[in-house]
Design a protein around this motif. Sequence first.
Motif, PDB file in Angstrom:
ATOM      1  N   ASP A   1       0.849  -1.222  -0.079  1.00 16.31           N
ATOM      2  CA  ASP A   1      -0.141  -0.041   0.083  1.00 16.31           C
ATOM      3  C   ASP A   1       0.880   1.367   0.023  1.00 16.31           C
ATOM      4  O   ASP A   1       0.236   2.210  -0.725  1.00 16.31           O
ATOM      5  CB  ASP A   1      -0.885   0.205   1.205  1.00 16.31           C
ATOM      6  N   ALA A   2       1.835   1.218   0.743  1.00 18.28           N
ATOM      7  CA  ALA A   2       2.862   2.382   0.933  1.00 18.28           C
ATOM      8  C   ALA A   2       3.397   2.669  -0.521  1.00 18.28           C
ATOM      9  O   ALA A   2       3.642   3.768  -0.953  1.00 18.28           O
ATOM     10  CB  ALA A   2       3.748   2.118   1.861  1.00 18.28           C
ATOM     11  N   ASP A   3       3.772   1.628  -1.052  1.00 17.77           N
ATOM     12  CA  ASP A   3       4.379   1.864  -2.778  1.00 17.77           C
ATOM     13  C   ASP A   3       3.161   2.447  -3.523  1.00 17.77           C
ATOM     14  O   ASP A   3       3.329   2.918  -4.428  1.00 17.77           O
ATOM     15  CB  ASP A   3       4.804   0.465  -3.363  1.00 17.77           C
ATOM     16  N   LEU A   4       1.952   1.832  -3.612  1.00 22.97           N
ATOM     17  CA  LEU A   4       1.003   2.019  -4.407  1.00 22.97           C
ATOM     18  C   LEU A   4       0.454   3.291  -4.322  1.00 22.97           C
ATOM     19  O   LEU A   4       0.095   4.382  -5.323  1.00 22.97           O
ATOM     20  CB  LEU A   4      -0.333   1.032  -3.996  1.00 22.97           C
ATOM     21  N   ILE A   5       0.228   3.840  -3.150  1.00 24.49           N
ATOM     22  CA  ILE A   5      -0.178   5.333  -2.781  1.00 24.49           C
ATOM     23  C   ILE A   5       1.149   6.333  -2.995  1.00 24.49           C
ATOM     24  O   ILE A   5       0.909   7.221  -3.481  1.00 24.49           O
ATOM     25  CB  ILE A   5      -0.425   5.593  -1.242  1.00 24.49           C
ATOM     26  N   GLY A   6       2.559   5.999  -2.878  1.00 28.01           N
ATOM     27  CA  GLY A   6       3.386   6.540  -3.169  1.00 28.01           C
ATOM     28  C   GLY A   6       4.133   7.646  -2.286  1.00 28.01           C
ATOM     29  O   GLY A   6       4.760   8.496  -2.441  1.00 28.01           O
ATOM     30  N   TYR A   7       4.067   7.391  -0.922  1.00 29.70           N
ATOM     31  CA  TYR A   7       4.528   8.181   0.086  1.00 29.70           C
ATOM     32  C   TYR A   7       6.317   8.352  -0.371  1.00 29.70           C
ATOM     33  O   TYR A   7       6.719   7.339  -0.637  1.00 29.70           O
ATOM     34  CB  TYR A   7       4.475   7.741   1.368  1.00 29.70           C
ATOM     35  N   PRO A   8       6.643   9.614  -0.411  1.00 29.60           N
ATOM     36  CA  PRO A   8       8.249   9.806  -0.691  1.00 29.60           C
ATOM     37  C   PRO A   8       9.242   8.944   0.072  1.00 29.60           C
ATOM     38  O   PRO A   8      10.311   8.556  -0.477  1.00 29.60           O
ATOM     39  CB  PRO A   8       8.491  11.135  -0.615  1.00 29.60           C
ATOM     40  N   VAL A   9       8.879   8.792   1.416  1.00 29.62           N
ATOM     41  CA  VAL A   9       9.733   8.015   2.191  1.00 29.62           C
ATOM     42  C   VAL A   9       8.848   7.223   3.209  1.00 29.62           C
ATOM     43  O   VAL A   9       7.775   7.251   3.864  1.00 29.62           O
ATOM     44  CB  VAL A   9      10.341   8.994   3.018  1.00 29.62           C
ATOM     45  N   ARG A  10       9.521   5.785   3.342  1.00 26.02           N
ATOM     46  CA  ARG A  10       8.718   4.844   4.299  1.00 26.02           C
ATOM     47  C   ARG A  10       9.687   4.484   5.326  1.00 26.02           C
ATOM     48  O   ARG A  10      10.912   4.314   5.068  1.00 26.02           O
ATOM     49  CB  ARG A  10       8.528   3.543   3.524  1.00 26.02           C
ATOM     50  N   ILE A  11       9.434   4.640   6.265  1.00 23.17           N
ATOM     51  CA  ILE A  11      10.016   4.439   7.682  1.00 23.17           C
ATOM     52  C   ILE A  11       9.686   3.199   8.532  1.00 23.17           C
ATOM     53  O   ILE A  11       8.520   3.064   8.797  1.00 23.17           O
ATOM     54  CB  ILE A  11      10.342   5.522   8.562  1.00 23.17           C
ATOM     55  N   THR A  12      10.327   2.248   8.548  1.00 26.83           N
ATOM     56  CA  THR A  12      10.141   0.701   8.920  1.00 26.83           C
ATOM     57  C   THR A  12      10.602   0.613  10.337  1.00 26.83           C
ATOM     58  O   THR A  12      11.883   0.825  10.611  1.00 26.83           O
ATOM     59  CB  THR A  12      10.690  -0.390   7.813  1.00 26.83           C
ATOM     60  N   ILE A  13       9.778   0.036  11.163  1.00 25.84           N
ATOM     61  CA  ILE A  13      10.272  -0.050  12.632  1.00 25.84           C
ATOM     62  C   ILE A  13      10.023  -1.498  12.784  1.00 25.84           C
ATOM     63  O   ILE A  13       8.897  -2.029  12.724  1.00 25.84           O
ATOM     64  CB  ILE A  13       9.219   0.574  13.673  1.00 25.84           C
ATOM     65  N   GLY A  14      10.936  -2.532  12.977  1.00 23.66           N
ATOM     66  CA  GLY A  14      11.014  -3.660  13.229  1.00 23.66           C
ATOM     67  C   GLY A  14      11.764  -4.374  14.145  1.00 23.66           C
ATOM     68  O   GLY A  14      12.329  -3.277  15.071  1.00 23.66           O
ATOM     69  N   PRO A  15      12.239  -5.540  14.202  1.00 28.86           N
ATOM     70  CA  PRO A  15      13.201  -6.152  15.367  1.00 28.86           C
ATOM     71  C   PRO A  15      14.567  -5.113  15.580  1.00 28.86           C
ATOM     72  O   PRO A  15      15.108  -5.013  16.654  1.00 28.86           O
ATOM     73  CB  PRO A  15      13.344  -7.443  14.872  1.00 28.86           C
ATOM     74  N   LYS A  16      15.330  -4.775  14.486  1.00 34.98           N
ATOM     75  CA  LYS A  16      16.449  -4.168  14.434  1.00 34.98           C
ATOM     76  C   LYS A  16      16.321  -2.750  15.271  1.00 34.98           C
ATOM     77  O   LYS A  16      17.237  -2.272  15.611  1.00 34.98           O
ATOM     78  CB  LYS A  16      16.950  -3.927  12.683  1.00 34.98           C
ATOM     79  N   ALA A  17      14.935  -2.191  14.853  1.00 35.75           N
ATOM     80  CA  ALA A  17      14.774  -0.824  15.737  1.00 35.75           C
ATOM     81  C   ALA A  17      14.802  -1.059  17.219  1.00 35.75           C
ATOM     82  O   ALA A  17      15.286  -0.274  17.796  1.00 35.75           O
ATOM     83  CB  ALA A  17      13.440  -0.155  15.001  1.00 35.75           C
ATOM     84  N   VAL A  18      14.399  -2.214  17.720  1.00 38.23           N
ATOM     85  CA  VAL A  18      13.862  -2.458  18.815  1.00 38.23           C
ATOM     86  C   VAL A  18      15.308  -2.934  19.570  1.00 38.23           C
ATOM     87  O   VAL A  18      15.653  -2.309  20.626  1.00 38.23           O
ATOM     88  CB  VAL A  18      12.894  -3.409  19.110  1.00 38.23           C
TER      89      VAL A  18
END
Length: 568
Positions: free
Chosen positions: A517-534
């Motif tokens: 959905d993020a790619d489809l809608i086209g937001y310029p930047v995507r910030i991912t919060i996953g295990p590495k962030a924690v």
Amino acid sequence: MRASNLYAPTLREVPAEAEIPSHKLMLRAGFIRKAAGGIYTYLPLAWRTLRKIERIIREEMDAAGGQEIAMPIMQPAELWKESGRWDVFGEEMFKLNDRHGREFCLGPTHEEIITDLVRNEVRSYKQLPLLLYQIQNKYRDEIRPRFGLMRGREFIMKDLYSFDKDEAGLDVSYKKMYDAYTKIFSRCGLVFRPVEADSGAIGGSNTHEFTALAKTGESQIAVCTKCDYAANVEKAELSAIKSGDETEQKLKKVATPGTKTIEAVIEYLHLSIEKSIKAVMFQDEKDRVIFAFIRGDHDVNDVKLQNAVGAVELHMAEEASIIALGGVPGFTGPIGLKKDTVIVIDQSVMNMKNACCGANEEGQHYINVNPQRDFGDVLVKDIRQIKDGDPCPHCGAPVQLTRGIEIGQVFKLGIKYSGSLRATFLNENGREKPFVMGCYGIGVSRTMAAAIEQYHDADGIIWSRAIAPYEAVIVAINAKDSVQMELAEEIYTVMEKSGIDVLLDDRKERAGVKFKDADLIGYPVRITIGPKAVKENIIEVKVRKTGEVFNFDRNSYLPAVQKLLSQL
């Protein structure tokens, strides 16, 4: 904003009605929904982008001295009849009657309304120049609405009207708007060219279209390969082609049985196509028949021909009408047509030597035709369509044809409307003079669609930061993980307070669904919060335009994200 509250119903399948990328993607990404043919509802994401485009427009219009107003959509017929356009604007005008039988139209444009406003209020040259603009819906009854927002029956436009005391003042206002449009479309992130254009139903003398370059564009433009010249093919100037020096031969009529096409004629007579003269017959809105003649390898430019003969509309002539004036379909030529017939000869034809043309008799053509000697009193104009490789009228280098989407146009109207509506002011000498006007339009909804046409890929839309519905989206890989969600909430709050237009995707969906959905809608930047962030304090940031992925420390990500956004 949180994605769980956002009304953006995305689609996985491409709707059957959609033909071009912008239409497909705006439907799939939950930007628009169809209400009727050529009429759409703008959903929240589209509305945010439209508002950002409008903000850029307002900032540049205000900076250039424009003042915003709002004019009525429903306009009285009396004003259009006074200007002379009620019966000639065409079938694209929506006309209606109120309960008292009074005639109105839904505004396709606002020249009459603005001129009436100013003529009733502005009396002195001291009140000029005046630049008034609005952003609102317009209505045109397209015969075949298609391509989503590209050719609709209801659309959003910005139109500004300038009022000056003389032509010199109009030149200044025109330059202000030309420069403002350049800034607007640059700020929107579009690749565009200002091109010389025809003024069409709006009228006036000088005009430029601002065209976003795109393969799916409805406009065809000629662009010089060397200088800055660019023009819509309807307007593109062409110099007369010179023929070689030949001794003029005696005009002769010859039998050419069954040769009703240029190809058949030149094959039968063993001539090159450059030696043939082609006839194309039209009728205008008054049923006047126009005989147009061009070289056999060229095509008639309908708009140039319209302007040459003062017609509003042209359609192919009926056979009976051609015959009534002495023509014979398939064998029509300029020699021997009835007196007072409207004959228009392309300027290059007049330079031809020893050519062939129809003889206005079944199965007969003339050879050794020398137009300057044989055609008599005819109207000579540039009426041919430009082609790839034709010489640029400014520098002589070859032109290339490309396609584009008209997103804005600037017109010099002069006194076209102030004259017909008797809109005058008192000049420095106390004399009444008509306002010298300009008109400047931007298709706001078209600009949004044009941006998508220029910037998309197989996964969806690619927005520039300036007009993206949201500049960034934060995606927690596992929304059920309270630690990930707490961190996502923290980053969301920090970014929002820093002025970044950010969306938090807090939906309890699989990460793959949210990424798609993020790619489809086209937001310029995507910030991912996953295990590495924690576990490692590493925040992943992906740039939609390039696909680049960056890893930033949790304690210093904000300046890095701001820098990335400043480049998009």
